[in-house]
Design an enzyme around this catalytic site. Structure first.
Site, PDB file in Angstrom:
ATOM      1  N   ILE A 186      20.054  32.722 -19.962  1.00 14.34           N
ATOM      2  CA  ILE A 186      19.225  33.711 -19.280  1.00 14.34           C
ATOM      3  C   ILE A 186      18.239  33.018 -18.348  1.00 14.34           C
ATOM      4  CG2 ILE A 186      17.488  35.514 -19.593  1.00 14.34           C
ATOM      5  CD1 ILE A 186      18.820  36.146 -22.294  1.00 14.34           C
ATOM      6  N   ASP A 218      22.537  43.402 -21.101  1.00 14.38           N
ATOM      7  CA  ASP A 218      21.960  43.232 -22.437  1.00 14.38           C
ATOM      8  C   ASP A 218      21.519  41.779 -22.595  1.00 14.38           C
ATOM      9  OD1 ASP A 218      21.222  43.254 -25.054  1.00 14.38           O
ATOM     10  OD2 ASP A 218      23.187  43.758 -25.870  1.00 14.38           O
ATOM     11  N   PHE A 219      20.287  41.501 -22.117  1.00 17.77           N
ATOM     12  CA  PHE A 219      19.691  40.170 -22.261  1.00 17.77           C
ATOM     13  C   PHE A 219      18.607  40.259 -23.331  1.00 17.77           C
ATOM     14  CE2 PHE A 219      20.436  38.317 -17.692  1.00 17.77           C
ATOM     15  CZ  PHE A 219      21.801  38.447 -17.882  1.00 17.77           C
ATOM     16  N   GLU A 220      18.765  39.503 -24.406  1.00 15.38           N
ATOM     17  CA  GLU A 220      17.772  39.488 -25.480  1.00 15.38           C
ATOM     18  C   GLU A 220      17.143  38.105 -25.568  1.00 15.38           C
ATOM     19  OE1 GLU A 220      19.414  41.261 -29.074  1.00 15.38           O
ATOM     20  OE2 GLU A 220      20.725  42.523 -27.832  1.00 15.38           O
ATOM     21  N   PHE A 221      15.920  38.054 -26.078  1.00 12.82           N
ATOM     22  CA  PHE A 221      15.132  36.821 -26.129  1.00 12.82           C
ATOM     23  C   PHE A 221      14.893  36.264 -24.725  1.00 12.82           C
ATOM     24  CE2 PHE A 221      16.938  37.111 -30.388  1.00 12.82           C
ATOM     25  CZ  PHE A 221      15.793  36.904 -31.168  1.00 12.82           C
TER      26      PHE A 221
END
Length: 430
Positions: A186, A218-221
């Site tokens: 990311i 859907d990008f997490e952290f």
């Protein structure tokens, strides 16, 4: 209606009490061949308002047209037609059910979506298709240079979406070529404008090639230091995709304040991302999770706090509520850092309670069912979802006027859930 099983109840006695068909009650609630029920088990009871008796030679399309419906409308009310599409003279088809709804003055949700992995069971996922408006194919990954990592076997799912008139959505996540998630991707992507341009070009080519109709990110952290870069990326991505007719949605972690601490939350700006994208999906689940202490996966009181914050920052008609389709089984006593809960499906959980002779309890605050059982001398607790907990979430969607809902995920059976949605809301198809 929702019937909570009492001591001495049977499927036959419950069906008789409501004047409905026992086989249909069993089918709708996936009771299987066992005659046993668990005390405290919640059963969906659908009351037909209008019924058609099939005459010799009639087709599904002819019957639907006679009532101003289409074939998919009939399948939603009679899901057994997915398994056996042949009609038999004298067979009873439900044209309309008595609809409880959620009260006057609320527009029906614009979208009902669900995520799936491409290696999922086509029979189980197919059960949800008549009720969905969007199907989210998880997951496409990407390289540091902006190349796409493609999922396996998406063609059959895209064909299914086309057959049912469901909008296929390409889901982009930080998935590597090795099939593992790497949140470092990311930051690398957000700091490299050239790689972003390559990624956007590749996404457009894939959307067109495979006939996708939308893009979900859907990008997490997301690293806190990249918070503004993420907003800028989503803004430019949305502008680029919209120019070619593709809407963009963003999955958001479940926050309750702007300054909520933690690496999971700090990189996500609800207001700015909501403004940048066409819509958002709030992932309102995982309070109870694999390594955490036993509790409801999505306690409704906590979900409400997230929704209240979300609508204070984002137009409510752009918000989809994330809904879990699973539960967890914890071995007791829970030991922090050592315990690991097992994922269970909602139908699987009830079957486990029946085999163990456990009473299913219901937490009124969390609006979630749970039960205890003993195996090999060790106590377990299972938190899962049933039609009561789903009804509470549907109520939030209606109360706050949200755009719709998105399920994580479609990989486990839960027929009563789809029938409950169908009994609560009208489905808006394209």
């Amino acid at each position: 209606m929702i019937h909570v099983v009492r001591p001495g109840d049977s499927a036959a006695s419950i069906a008789a009490a409501y004047g409905v068909s026992e086989p249909r009650l069993r089918y709708d609630n996936q009771l299987g061949t066992s005659s046993a029920l668990a005390v405290g088990q919640a059963l969906l009871v659908l009351i037909p308002q209008e019924v058609h008796l099939v005459t010799p030679g009639e087709t599904l399309s002819e019957i639907a047209a006679a009532y101003g419906l289409n074939a998919i409308d009939l399948v939603r009310n009679n899901p057994f037609l997915l398994e056996d599409g042949d009609l038999y003279a004298g067979e009873s088809l439900v044209i309309r059910y008595e609809r409880e709804g959620v009260g006057p003055g609320y527009e029906t949700p614009k979208d009902l979506g669900g995520y799936l992995y491409t290696d999922g069971d086509i029979y189980i996922i197919g059960q949800s298709m008549p009720y969905l408006t969007s199907m989210y194919l998880f997951s496409y990954g990407f390289t540091t240079e902006g190349g796409l990592v493609l999922p396996q076997e998406q063609e059959s799912w895209l064909s299914m979406a086309g057959y049912f008139g469901v909008r296929p959505v390409l889901v982009l996540t930080p998935l590597t070529a090795a099939g593992t998630f790497n949140s470092n991707l990311i930051s690398v992507m957000l700091r490299d404008p050239a790689a972003q341009e390559t990624l956007m070009a590749n996404l457009l080519a894939e959307l067109e090639k495979e006939s996708y109709e939308a893009l979900d990110v859907d990008f997490e952290f997301v690293p806190p230091a990249d918070r503004e870069l993420y907003v800028d990326f989503i803004g430019r991505l949305t502008q680029r995709m919209n120019a070619q007719g593709y809407p963009v949605s963003v999955a958001l972690v479940p926050k309750t304040s702007d300054d909520q601490p933690g690496e999971f939350y700090e990189g996500v700006d609800y207001g700015a991302l909501g403004a940048a994208a066409n819509s958002v999906l709030v992932m309102a689940y995982e309070w109870g999770y694999t390594f955490g202490p036993p509790m409801a996966v999505a306690p409704v009181d906590q979900v409400r706090r997230v929704v209240e914050y979300a609508v204070s920052r984002i137009e409510r008609t752009k918000i989809d509520l994330g809904i879990p389709n699973y539960g967890y089984d914890w071995l007791l006593p829970y030991e922090r850092g050592r315990s690991r809960a097992r994922v269970v499906g909602n139908i699987e959980a009830v079957e486990l309670a029946v085999r163990a002779g456990s009473e299913i309890l219901f937490d009124e605050t969390a609006q979630s069912p749970y039960f205890y059982y003993t195996q090999a001398g060790r106590e377990h607790v299972v938190w899962f979802e049933d039609v009561r907990s789903m009804k509470a979430r549907f109520g939030l969607i209606a109360e706050y006027g949200l755009r719709g809902a998105g399920y994580w995920n479609l990989m486990r059976p839960f027929r009563a859930n789809w029938l409950l949605w169908n009994a609560t809301f009208e489905t808006v198809r394209r």
